[in-house]
Scaffold this motif. Structure first.
Motif, short mmCIF file in Angstrom:
data_model
loop_
_atom_site.label_atom_id
_atom_site.label_comp_id
_atom_site.label_asym_id
_atom_site.label_seq_id
_atom_site.Cartn_x
_atom_site.Cartn_y
_atom_site.Cartn_z
N PRO A 25 5.30 -39.79 14.07
CA PRO A 25 4.56 -40.56 15.09
C PRO A 25 5.47 -41.08 16.20
CG PRO A 25 4.02 -41.33 12.87
CD PRO A 25 5.19 -40.39 12.74
N PHE A 26 4.87 -41.22 17.38
CA PHE A 26 5.51 -41.88 18.52
C PHE A 26 5.09 -43.35 18.46
CE2 PHE A 26 6.15 -42.59 23.18
CZ PHE A 26 7.47 -42.18 23.23
N PHE A 27 5.82 -44.23 19.09
CA PHE A 27 5.51 -45.66 19.02
C PHE A 27 4.28 -46.03 19.88
CE2 PHE A 27 8.98 -45.13 22.16
CZ PHE A 27 8.39 -45.67 23.30
N TRP A 28 3.67 -47.16 19.54
CA TRP A 28 2.54 -47.69 20.32
C TRP A 28 3.04 -48.06 21.71
CZ3 TRP A 28 -2.51 -47.82 18.95
CH2 TRP A 28 -2.82 -47.63 17.60
N HIS A 29 2.24 -47.73 22.73
CA HIS A 29 2.67 -47.98 24.11
C HIS A 29 1.48 -47.86 25.05
CE1 HIS A 29 2.67 -43.60 23.63
NE2 HIS A 29 2.53 -43.51 24.96
N PHE A 30 1.73 -48.14 26.32
CA PHE A 30 0.74 -47.90 27.37
C PHE A 30 1.49 -47.56 28.66
CE2 PHE A 30 1.63 -52.39 27.86
CZ PHE A 30 1.56 -52.63 29.22
N HIS A 31 0.74 -47.04 29.62
CA HIS A 31 1.30 -46.65 30.91
C HIS A 31 0.52 -47.39 32.00
CE1 HIS A 31 3.17 -43.52 28.55
NE2 HIS A 31 1.98 -43.15 28.13
N PRO A 32 1.15 -48.38 32.66
CA PRO A 32 0.42 -49.16 33.65
C PRO A 32 0.10 -48.40 34.94
CG PRO A 32 2.71 -49.85 33.58
CD PRO A 32 2.51 -48.86 32.46
N ASN A 33 0.79 -47.30 35.18
CA ASN A 33 0.62 -46.62 36.46
C ASN A 33 0.24 -45.15 36.35
OD1 ASN A 33 3.15 -46.00 35.37
ND2 ASN A 33 4.10 -45.75 37.37
N SER A 34 -0.33 -44.73 35.21
CA SER A 34 -0.72 -43.33 35.09
C SER A 34 -1.66 -43.11 33.92
CB SER A 34 0.52 -42.45 34.88
OG SER A 34 0.16 -41.09 34.78
N ASP A 35 -2.61 -42.21 34.12
CA ASP A 35 -3.35 -41.64 33.00
C ASP A 35 -2.41 -40.66 32.30
OD1 ASP A 35 -5.59 -42.97 33.99
OD2 ASP A 35 -6.40 -41.19 34.95
N GLU A 36 -2.78 -40.23 31.10
CA GLU A 36 -1.96 -39.26 30.36
C GLU A 36 -2.91 -38.30 29.64
OE1 GLU A 36 2.00 -39.47 27.58
OE2 GLU A 36 0.46 -40.99 27.22
N ASN A 51 -3.18 -47.98 31.28
CA ASN A 51 -3.30 -49.32 30.70
C ASN A 51 -3.96 -49.36 29.33
OD1 ASN A 51 -1.99 -51.05 32.61
ND2 ASN A 51 -3.66 -50.56 34.00
N VAL A 52 -4.25 -48.21 28.72
CA VAL A 52 -4.85 -48.19 27.38
C VAL A 52 -3.72 -48.03 26.35
CG1 VAL A 52 -6.33 -46.90 25.80
CG2 VAL A 52 -7.08 -47.32 28.16
N ILE A 53 -3.65 -48.95 25.42
CA ILE A 53 -2.62 -48.90 24.37
C ILE A 53 -2.95 -47.76 23.41
CG2 ILE A 53 -1.61 -50.15 22.42
CD1 ILE A 53 -2.16 -52.75 24.01
N HIS A 54 -1.94 -46.96 23.10
CA HIS A 54 -2.15 -45.80 22.24
C HIS A 54 -0.82 -45.35 21.62
CE1 HIS A 54 -0.87 -44.08 26.08
NE2 HIS A 54 -0.51 -42.99 25.41
N ARG A 55 -0.94 -44.46 20.66
CA ARG A 55 0.22 -43.76 20.13
C ARG A 55 -0.25 -42.37 19.73
NH1 ARG A 55 1.73 -45.20 13.85
NH2 ARG A 55 -0.35 -44.72 13.04
N THR A 56 0.67 -41.44 19.68
CA THR A 56 0.38 -40.08 19.23
C THR A 56 1.12 -39.83 17.92
OG1 THR A 56 2.15 -39.25 20.64
CG2 THR A 56 -0.10 -39.14 21.51
#
Length: 115
Positions: A42-53, A84-89
């Protein structure tokens, strides 16, 4: 025409590496980047304030954990996490290979979560 932008990219060849985790830029499109991600953990929990992914699965399966739900992607399925949505993969199989599309200037903000 820029020669770097007009070359064929062999996804199968690039994903043939044996790595626990790899996230490599394989192309630039305007102000966005295309990355090839190989993951076995797993990758860590995070969000991106300036981009969709956006994620497009090539091999295996990929879980995208959101705060209230989990999305499972299989090969040839695409899903976009809004900015801005918190997620992890995390891989849904022993090895997951996917393409990720995002702003080249994207910030990643780590979020500590209770286990």
């Amino acid at each position: 025409m820029n020669a770097e932008h007009s070359k064929i990219i062999d996804i199968a060849a690039k994903s043939a590496i044996n790595a626990r985790y790899s996230n490599t830029t394989i192309a630039m499109v305007n102000d966005h980047v295309v990355r090839l991600s190989i993951m076995t953990e797993p990758f860590f929990w995070h969000f991106h304030p300036n981009s969709d992914e956006s994620f497009l699965v090539i091999e295996g399966s990929l879980f995208i954990d959101l705060e209230e739900s989990t999305v499972e992607l299989l090969p040839n399925q695409l899903f976009t996490v809004p900015g801005n949505v918190i997620h992890r993969t995390r891989p849904g199989s022993p090895r997951s290979v996917n393409l990720t599309f995002e702003s080249a200037s994207m910030e990643t903000i780590r979020v500590e979560r209770d286990k």
